[in-house]
Scaffold this active site. Sequence first.
Site, PDB file in Angstrom:
ATOM      1  N   LYS A  11      44.716  44.044  42.357  1.00 42.55           N
ATOM      2  CA  LYS A  11      45.676  44.732  42.063  1.00 42.55           C
ATOM      3  C   LYS A  11      46.855  44.876  43.098  1.00 42.55           C
ATOM      4  O   LYS A  11      46.718  44.046  44.119  1.00 42.55           O
ATOM      5  CB  LYS A  11      45.520  45.950  41.239  1.00 42.55           C
ATOM      6  N   HIS A  95      46.496  39.973  32.442  1.00 43.67           N
ATOM      7  CA  HIS A  95      45.732  41.378  32.396  1.00 43.67           C
ATOM      8  C   HIS A  95      46.560  42.567  31.999  1.00 43.67           C
ATOM      9  O   HIS A  95      47.881  42.063  31.702  1.00 43.67           O
ATOM     10  CB  HIS A  95      46.025  41.502  34.008  1.00 43.67           C
ATOM     11  N   GLU A 166      38.520  43.308  28.243  1.00 44.85           N
ATOM     12  CA  GLU A 166      39.153  44.639  28.788  1.00 44.85           C
ATOM     13  C   GLU A 166      39.525  45.551  27.826  1.00 44.85           C
ATOM     14  O   GLU A 166      40.915  45.430  27.787  1.00 44.85           O
ATOM     15  CB  GLU A 166      39.837  44.321  30.249  1.00 44.85           C
ATOM     16  N   GLY A 234      37.862  46.555  39.118  1.00 42.36           N
ATOM     17  CA  GLY A 234      38.995  46.983  39.781  1.00 42.36           C
ATOM     18  C   GLY A 234      38.911  47.829  40.798  1.00 42.36           C
ATOM     19  O   GLY A 234      38.442  47.733  41.697  1.00 42.36           O
TER      20      GLY A 234
END
Length: 254
Positions: A11, A95, A166, A234
């Site tokens: 990220k 995302h 997700e 992440g």
Amino acid sequence: MNNKMVIANWKMQLGLKDSIQVFNEIKGGLSEKSKTQVIICPSFISLSEINKLNEGDGIDLGGQDVFWEERGAYTGEVSCSMLQEVGCKYVIIGHSDRRNYFKETNEIIHYKTRVSLGCGLIPIVCVGETYKERQEGRKEYVIVEQIVKALSGIDVRDGRIIVAYEPIWVIGSGQAIDPKEAEYMHSVIKKALIDIFSLSIVEKNFKIIYGGSINKDLISGFMEKQGIDGVLVGGASLKAQDFLAIIDEINSIK
Ligand code: PGA
């Protein structure tokens, strides 16, 4: 043999200096015998330097986003060929950060997926429902709608697509969903993909992975489940030792 994949999504968490450090630590710590496919998605600004450090096999690189045009006056955007020039084989598309903060729609995700495949990148297409949608009993509907709108009409040909499930409310929460529930949602995704592409294409060209608060303690519960081909990580990918511990756990599964 296990051939699971682990994708690190850094990220906007690591700048160039930190990215280089974490990358070198991961690369140095990866066992030569590792059977797990490792993909790292640093920020755009770090990709070029990391690509120079990434000699040999073991790790593939991916972008965190891409624009659907190849060239032109699109200030701030990055094209597929630019990603490929700095060593990317993969690209994350849609995302929940992009859907949420940048208002990316399923149609935008469709364009980006189509163009990425066309230029030879492997898209990692993210789907997921909000907590509210789940509470309202709409989780299957939302996921199938995202899949149909993003992927219908796309010609996979010799390309490959990774779909990352997700659930939005667990991302970054420290609390993953029950692996059984992930297994169920993966079966919903697989059925939706089969309706669009046929069973043989889905088995040959698609992988379905889970993302949302994965760490070394939770990983084996997910890897034991049917139809979960890997994970998108992440927070636990930002420190080399945490990320390597996840890979070690996967490698230890027979
Ligand atoms: P997390 O992020 O592992 O920190 O929950 C996953 C993701 O956003 O891809």
